[in-house]
Write an enzyme that holds these catalytic residues in place. Structure first.
Site, PDB file in Angstrom:
ATOM      1  N   SER A   1      45.285  21.880  45.739  1.00 20.42           N
ATOM      2  CA  SER A   1      46.328  21.890  46.767  1.00 20.42           C
ATOM      3  C   SER A   1      46.323  20.674  47.682  1.00 20.42           C
ATOM      4  O   SER A   1      47.323  20.408  48.343  1.00 20.42           O
ATOM      5  CB  SER A   1      46.232  23.153  47.611  1.00 20.42           C
ATOM      6  OG  SER A   1      45.106  23.106  48.455  1.00 20.42           O
TER       7      SER A   1
ATOM      8  N   LYS B   1      43.629  22.612  54.444  1.00 17.72           N
ATOM      9  CA  LYS B   1      45.036  22.201  54.494  1.00 17.72           C
ATOM     10  C   LYS B   1      45.217  21.209  55.642  1.00 17.72           C
ATOM     11  O   LYS B   1      44.349  21.031  56.482  1.00 17.72           O
ATOM     12  CB  LYS B   1      45.968  23.397  54.740  1.00 17.72           C
ATOM     13  CG  LYS B   1      45.853  24.517  53.735  1.00 17.72           C
ATOM     14  CD  LYS B   1      46.384  24.168  52.387  1.00 17.72           C
ATOM     15  CE  LYS B   1      46.220  25.362  51.452  1.00 17.72           C
ATOM     16  NZ  LYS B   1      46.089  24.999  50.092  1.00 17.72           N
TER      17      LYS B   1
END
Length: 175
Positions: A40, A78
């Site tokens: 990701s 993230k």
């Protein structure tokens, strides 16, 4: 065992015990290593990269954070896009926060891999509630982030990424 040898052994044991306690305190309250799992955050981080996070931090926009993912036992890494009170808008692959356009250099490699006319990130608009963060992975087409799991509670943040360990092969050093 002679008295001098015994005293030296005790001194070594005390020194090792103190070093062990200091290491535990540092890891528990200051810094801790984390292994990146998944795709990701590509190309910024690859699967199995090792990073060090600081547990003493002030979260700023575009910081990379590790947090306890909601409804999961996993921790995610993230990029913070929206802070409490921010209005985040993605329109035609352009990011706007509170009406200001931001260049996302960290997604350019991923944009280069899509066909002309396609979007890397679908359009959306959100307002970040107090006590929450809006986070996105750099690999927008393959990221479980705030678009899917919702806003991240600021209290779930474990730390802010500060260092990355480069494997020897990436530095051109043979194993």
């Amino acid at each position: 065992m002679k008295e001098g040898g015994k005293s030296e052994l005790i001194s070594w044991i005390q020194s090792l015990a103190i070093a062990f306690v200091i290491a535990i305190v540092i890891r528990q309250f200051l810094f801790t290593p984390v292994v990146v799992s998944g795709q990701s955050m590509q190309p910024t981080f690859e699967n199995d990269n090792k990073v060090v996070i600081s547990k003493i931090f002030k979260i700023e926009r575009f910081d990379m954070i590790v947090f306890h993912a909601p409804d999961s036992e996993d921790d995610f890494i993230k990029r913070v896009i929206g802070l409490p009170g921010d209005v985040v808008l993605m329109n035609n692959d352009k990011l706007y926060v509170n009406g200001v356009e931001y260049e996302e250099d960290y997604v350019q490699a991923n944009k280069a891999e899509i066909f002309e006319g396609q979007k890397l990130t679908q359009d959306f608009e959100v307002e970040v509630p107090e006590g929450s963060l809006f986070v996105l992975g750099d690999n927008r087409r393959n990221s479980t982030d705030s678009r899917i799991i919702g806003f991240i509670d600021e209290k779930s943040v474990v730390g802010s990424v500060k260092f990355r360990f480069y494997p020897f092969r990436e530095m051109g050093i043979p194993k």
